[in-house]
Design a protein around this motif. Structure first.
Motif, PDB file in Angstrom:
ATOM      1  N   ASP A 116       1.032  -1.219   0.353  1.00 25.40           N
ATOM      2  CA  ASP A 116       0.273  -0.133   0.375  1.00 25.40           C
ATOM      3  C   ASP A 116       1.055   1.121   0.280  1.00 25.40           C
ATOM      4  O   ASP A 116       0.759   1.987  -0.934  1.00 25.40           O
ATOM      5  CB  ASP A 116      -0.665   0.016   1.627  1.00 25.40           C
ATOM      6  N   THR A 117       1.820   1.187   0.714  1.00 24.46           N
ATOM      7  CA  THR A 117       2.971   2.378   0.956  1.00 24.46           C
ATOM      8  C   THR A 117       3.867   2.113  -0.437  1.00 24.46           C
ATOM      9  O   THR A 117       4.102   3.970  -0.971  1.00 24.46           O
ATOM     10  CB  THR A 117       3.465   2.183   1.802  1.00 24.46           C
ATOM     11  N   LEU A 118       3.979   1.586  -1.079  1.00 26.89           N
ATOM     12  CA  LEU A 118       4.746   1.664  -2.233  1.00 26.89           C
ATOM     13  C   LEU A 118       3.842   2.342  -3.487  1.00 26.89           C
ATOM     14  O   LEU A 118       4.421   3.121  -4.032  1.00 26.89           O
ATOM     15  CB  LEU A 118       5.414   0.620  -2.753  1.00 26.89           C
ATOM     16  N   ARG A 119       2.368   1.119  -3.019  1.00 27.89           N
ATOM     17  CA  ARG A 119       1.395   2.507  -4.149  1.00 27.89           C
ATOM     18  C   ARG A 119       1.214   3.363  -3.595  1.00 27.89           C
ATOM     19  O   ARG A 119       0.947   4.261  -4.839  1.00 27.89           O
ATOM     20  CB  ARG A 119       0.496   1.137  -4.436  1.00 27.89           C
ATOM     21  N   ARG A 124       7.785   0.963  -6.839  1.00 26.57           N
ATOM     22  CA  ARG A 124       8.407  -0.548  -7.663  1.00 26.57           C
ATOM     23  C   ARG A 124       9.609  -0.450  -6.779  1.00 26.57           C
ATOM     24  O   ARG A 124      10.947  -0.111  -6.371  1.00 26.57           O
ATOM     25  CB  ARG A 124       9.300  -0.761  -8.644  1.00 26.57           C
ATOM     26  N   ALA A 125       9.334  -2.026  -5.579  1.00 23.77           N
ATOM     27  CA  ALA A 125      10.876  -2.608  -4.972  1.00 23.77           C
ATOM     28  C   ALA A 125      10.809  -4.330  -5.330  1.00 23.77           C
ATOM     29  O   ALA A 125      10.413  -4.147  -6.411  1.00 23.77           O
ATOM     30  CB  ALA A 125      10.340  -2.278  -3.445  1.00 23.77           C
ATOM     31  N   GLY A 262       6.963   3.977   5.424  1.00 17.58           N
ATOM     32  CA  GLY A 262       5.974   5.134   5.649  1.00 17.58           C
ATOM     33  C   GLY A 262       6.771   6.531   5.754  1.00 17.58           C
ATOM     34  O   GLY A 262       6.397   7.389   5.407  1.00 17.58           O
ATOM     35  N   ARG A 263       8.217   6.039   6.852  1.00 15.61           N
ATOM     36  CA  ARG A 263       8.349   7.530   7.326  1.00 15.61           C
ATOM     37  C   ARG A 263       9.436   8.577   5.811  1.00 15.61           C
ATOM     38  O   ARG A 263       9.572   9.215   5.759  1.00 15.61           O
ATOM     39  CB  ARG A 263       9.122   7.494   8.538  1.00 15.61           C
ATOM     40  N   TYR A 264      10.478   6.827   5.770  1.00 18.15           N
ATOM     41  CA  TYR A 264      11.399   7.465   4.938  1.00 18.15           C
ATOM     42  C   TYR A 264      11.363   7.277   3.479  1.00 18.15           C
ATOM     43  O   TYR A 264      12.169   7.779   2.493  1.00 18.15           O
ATOM     44  CB  TYR A 264      12.543   6.118   5.605  1.00 18.15           C
ATOM     45  N   LEU A 265      10.575   6.273   2.744  1.00 16.58           N
ATOM     46  CA  LEU A 265       9.932   7.233   1.887  1.00 16.58           C
ATOM     47  C   LEU A 265       9.932   7.807   1.033  1.00 16.58           C
ATOM     48  O   LEU A 265      10.436   8.667  -0.116  1.00 16.58           O
ATOM     49  CB  LEU A 265       9.100   5.380   1.219  1.00 16.58           C
ATOM     50  N   PRO A 266       8.621   8.348   1.516  1.00 18.76           N
ATOM     51  CA  PRO A 266       8.716   9.990   0.791  1.00 18.76           C
ATOM     52  C   PRO A 266       9.801  11.220   1.164  1.00 18.76           C
ATOM     53  O   PRO A 266       9.747  11.850   0.657  1.00 18.76           O
ATOM     54  CB  PRO A 266       7.304  10.136   1.978  1.00 18.76           C
ATOM     55  N   GLU A 267      10.888  10.821   2.392  1.00 16.64           N
ATOM     56  CA  GLU A 267      11.981  11.635   2.345  1.00 16.64           C
ATOM     57  C   GLU A 267      13.133  11.562   1.407  1.00 16.64           C
ATOM     58  O   GLU A 267      13.933  12.341   1.055  1.00 16.64           O
ATOM     59  CB  GLU A 267      12.199  11.917   4.357  1.00 16.64           C
ATOM     60  N   LEU A 268      12.522  10.396   1.204  1.00 16.60           N
ATOM     61  CA  LEU A 268      13.883   9.659   0.202  1.00 16.60           C
ATOM     62  C   LEU A 268      13.148  10.592  -1.376  1.00 16.60           C
ATOM     63  O   LEU A 268      14.347  10.973  -2.393  1.00 16.60           O
ATOM     64  CB  LEU A 268      14.042   8.702  -0.377  1.00 16.60           C
ATOM     65  N   LEU A 269      12.241  10.675  -1.612  1.00 14.25           N
ATOM     66  CA  LEU A 269      12.091  11.092  -2.262  1.00 14.25           C
ATOM     67  C   LEU A 269      12.723  12.676  -2.418  1.00 14.25           C
ATOM     68  O   LEU A 269      12.121  12.582  -3.724  1.00 14.25           O
ATOM     69  CB  LEU A 269      10.159  10.518  -2.691  1.00 14.25           C
ATOM     70  N   GLU A 270      11.007  12.728  -1.767  1.00 18.62           N
ATOM     71  CA  GLU A 270      12.393  14.418  -1.613  1.00 18.62           C
ATOM     72  C   GLU A 270      13.194  14.947  -1.430  1.00 18.62           C
ATOM     73  O   GLU A 270      13.329  15.764  -2.064  1.00 18.62           O
ATOM     74  CB  GLU A 270      11.189  14.647  -0.211  1.00 18.62           C
TER      75      GLU A 270
END
Length: 281
Positions: A116-119, A124-125, A262-270
């Motif tokens: 859900d978080t990846l979508r 993709r992982a 859920g925390r580090y994924l949006p930070e990496l993208l940002e």
């Protein structure tokens, strides 16, 4: 005359010795805990047979759950050379690209939340699946594949493959590739050794099954349940172009792994990182 009488007796003794030798060999094969065949033989009928079957069913596995029994032998396909002789440790030439990988699943309690978080972030992982988990959670395997993630091979029961004979490694990897192909329609192109324990047999058997080895560069050690903050910090401090992050979506309580993603994924993208999966060339 005495010599003539000894000949039939000698032949009888030789036949008896040969029979005992064959019986001993059979016992050795059955008693070998890591030899092949790894699937238990069908017990004979009667109460003793039923009791033996119960013992086989109750025997604990090195990972968890139960192995799949199959009527037909697995079909292994050779790979086209050349093949690599060591696992990937970096992905050069991809700019600010990183790879997220999840081992040991799929698990019906944690894998859906990770998906859900990846979508949600259109990322993709790679998921390195254990065959017994894939067999028991086939809808999740299909979802992983259908949503564009890479499905990899992580052995059937998560053993220490360096302790297995070559036939045992072939069975662990081959059965897993077979069940993944049956579920998704495509055999996996990547594999990862449990515990990151590689040896010559592991590389060669994987190559014979058409797979490339895949290691990692940042280990979150989330299986130790160090706390969500610690997992996030390890990913953020290890982030760099070409990094491969190791996490887990099964094999224990993975609530911290789910929360950390859920925390580090949006930070990496940002921060401008592109989360992607490697491509075979």
């Amino acid at each position: 005359m005495k010599n003539d009488q000894r000949l039939p007796l000698r032949r009888t003794l030789l036949r008896l010795a040969a029979g005992l030798g064959a019986a001993t060999a059979v016992r050795l094969v059955v008693a070998d805990p890591v030899g092949t065949p790894l699937r238990p033989a069908q017990p004979s009928g009667g109460a003793q047979g039923a009791q033996a079957a119960a013992v086989v069913r109750d025997r604990p596995l090195s990972y968890r759950l139960r192995p799949m029994t199959a009527d037909a032998p697995p079909r292994y396909r050779p790979a086209a050379p050349p093949v690599r002789t060591r696992p990937f440790e970096e992905l050069p030439g991809l700019g600010r690209a990183m790879v997220l990988t999840f081992d040991d699943g799929p698990d019906p309690q944690y894998t859906p939340h990770i998906l859900d978080t990846l979508r949600e972030h259109d990322v993709r992982a790679m998921f390195f699946l254990c065959g017994e988990m894939a067999h028991d959670n086939q809808d999740l395997v299909r979802r992983i594949s259908d949503e564009g993630h890479t499905v990899g091979n992580h052995s059937w029961t998560h053993p220490l493959v360096t302790k297995l004979p070559r036939a045992g490694v072939t069975d662990e990897l081959g059965r897993t590739s077979e069940v993944i192909e049956k579920i998704t329609g495509a055999a996996p192109l990547w594999y990862r050794a449990p515990y990151g324990a590689w040896n010559r047999n592991s590389f060669e058997v994987g190559a014979a099954l058409g797979m490339e080895p895949m290691a990692w560069t940042v280990d979150t050690l989330d299986w130790t349940v160090p706390g969500t903050d610690t997992i996030v910090r390890r990913v953020r401090e290890g982030a760099a172009p070409g990094v491969v992050v190791l996490s887990h979506d099964a094999g224990g309580n993975r609530a911290q792994s789910v929360a950390a993603l859920g925390r580090y994924l949006p930070e990496l993208l940002e921060d401008g990182y592109r989360l992607t999966v490697p491509q075979r060339r």
